[in-house]
Design a protein around this motif. Structure first.
Motif, mmCIF file in Angstrom:
data_model
loop_
_atom_site.group_PDB
_atom_site.id
_atom_site.type_symbol
_atom_site.label_atom_id
_atom_site.label_comp_id
_atom_site.label_asym_id
_atom_site.label_seq_id
_atom_site.Cartn_x
_atom_site.Cartn_y
_atom_site.Cartn_z
ATOM 1 N N MET A 29 34.616 36.669 32.391
ATOM 2 C CA MET A 29 34.340 37.489 31.220
ATOM 3 C C MET A 29 35.304 37.074 30.120
ATOM 4 O O MET A 29 36.515 36.997 30.346
ATOM 5 N N SER A 30 34.783 36.798 28.936
ATOM 6 C CA SER A 30 35.635 36.424 27.808
ATOM 7 C C SER A 30 36.334 37.669 27.273
ATOM 8 O O SER A 30 36.029 38.795 27.667
ATOM 9 N N THR A 31 37.261 37.455 26.361
ATOM 10 C CA THR A 31 37.973 38.589 25.768
ATOM 11 C C THR A 31 37.017 39.479 24.969
ATOM 12 O O THR A 31 37.287 40.656 24.786
ATOM 13 N N GLY A 32 35.908 38.900 24.521
ATOM 14 C CA GLY A 32 34.907 39.678 23.790
ATOM 15 C C GLY A 32 33.939 40.420 24.696
ATOM 16 O O GLY A 32 33.036 41.093 24.234
ATOM 17 N N GLY A 33 34.093 40.272 26.013
ATOM 18 C CA GLY A 33 33.231 40.975 26.953
ATOM 19 C C GLY A 33 31.948 40.252 27.286
ATOM 20 O O GLY A 33 31.017 40.850 27.822
ATOM 21 N N GLU A 34 31.870 38.953 26.978
ATOM 22 C CA GLU A 34 30.673 38.177 27.269
ATOM 23 C C GLU A 34 30.901 37.320 28.505
ATOM 24 O O GLU A 34 32.008 36.859 28.761
ATOM 25 N N LEU A 35 29.839 37.073 29.262
ATOM 26 C CA LEU A 35 29.913 36.215 30.427
ATOM 27 C C LEU A 35 29.947 34.763 29.961
ATOM 28 O O LEU A 35 29.109 34.338 29.163
ATOM 29 N N VAL A 36 30.937 34.008 30.441
ATOM 30 C CA VAL A 36 31.152 32.640 29.991
ATOM 31 C C VAL A 36 31.237 31.720 31.200
ATOM 32 O O VAL A 36 31.804 32.077 32.237
ATOM 33 N N VAL A 37 30.693 30.507 31.057
ATOM 34 C CA VAL A 37 30.804 29.485 32.096
ATOM 35 C C VAL A 37 32.157 28.804 31.956
ATOM 36 O O VAL A 37 32.517 28.321 30.886
ATOM 37 N N ASP A 38 32.903 28.787 33.031
ATOM 38 C CA ASP A 38 34.211 28.113 33.072
ATOM 39 C C ASP A 38 34.037 26.836 33.885
ATOM 40 O O ASP A 38 34.397 26.776 35.051
ATOM 41 N N ASP A 39 33.462 25.797 33.258
ATOM 42 C CA ASP A 39 33.126 24.586 33.995
ATOM 43 C C ASP A 39 34.351 23.818 34.496
ATOM 44 O O ASP A 39 34.256 23.080 35.469
ATOM 45 N N ARG A 40 35.507 24.012 33.890
ATOM 46 C CA ARG A 40 36.726 23.359 34.373
ATOM 47 C C ARG A 40 37.510 24.244 35.340
ATOM 48 O O ARG A 40 38.470 23.790 35.946
ATOM 49 N N ALA A 41 37.111 25.505 35.477
ATOM 50 C CA ALA A 41 37.728 26.480 36.391
ATOM 51 C C ALA A 41 39.210 26.682 36.091
ATOM 52 O O ALA A 41 40.035 26.736 36.994
ATOM 53 N N VAL A 42 39.546 26.817 34.809
ATOM 54 C CA VAL A 42 40.941 27.002 34.419
ATOM 55 C C VAL A 42 41.162 28.215 33.520
ATOM 56 O O VAL A 42 42.303 28.516 33.183
ATOM 57 N N MET A 43 40.106 28.912 33.144
ATOM 58 C CA MET A 43 40.257 30.056 32.248
ATOM 59 C C MET A 43 40.968 31.196 32.963
ATOM 60 O O MET A 43 40.806 31.368 34.178
ATOM 61 N N PRO A 44 41.753 31.975 32.225
ATOM 62 C CA PRO A 44 42.449 33.091 32.861
ATOM 63 C C PRO A 44 41.490 34.240 33.164
ATOM 64 O O PRO A 44 40.435 34.371 32.550
ATOM 65 N N GLY A 45 41.876 35.042 34.107
ATOM 66 C CA GLY A 45 41.097 36.222 34.431
ATOM 67 C C GLY A 45 40.353 36.090 35.737
ATOM 68 O O GLY A 45 40.353 35.048 36.388
#
Length: 111
Positions: A29-45
């Motif tokens: 989930m992005s900071t804006g509350g949207e579902l996001v693809v993390d293709d590099r698998a490095v985003m926080p959360g």
């Protein structure tokens, strides 16, 4: 004693199958509350893992598994993920179509 390398294994929230981390797609989930693809698998959360397959996404959506896995209220909008999987599938099909079948192979007699 033989040493083996550790391969991280994750569970798909759609089909509940286990697979190596490299074969699954991470969703956050992005900071804006949207579902996001993390293709590099490095985003926080907190992340949810799913196969790059429209049927697994449909299963996860039908079972409302993404909301539970990401610990959010309600079901997130999966349209961006569906578009990402469709574009990824189109690129894969295009790549397979450009490689000629049987190129570089020989018969059993070496010719």
């Amino acid at each position: 004693m033989a040493s083996t390398t550790h391969v991280p294994v994750r569970s798909c929230v759609g089909c509940r199958g286990r697979a190596p981390r490299t074969q699954l797609l991470r969703l956050v989930m992005s900071t804006g509350g949207e579902l996001v693809v993390d293709d590099r698998a490095v985003m926080p959360g907190r992340g949810a893992w799913i196969h790059v397959d429209p049927t697994c996404l449909a299963l996860a959506e039908r079972r409302r598994a993404l909301g539970r896995a990401l610990r959010t209220s309600g079901s997130p909008d999966v349209a961006p993920v569906r578009e990402w999987i469709a574009s990824h599938e189109a690129v894969r099909v295009e790549r397979e179509a450009t490689v000629p079948r049987g190129a570089g192979t020989t018969d059993c007699k070496g010719g």
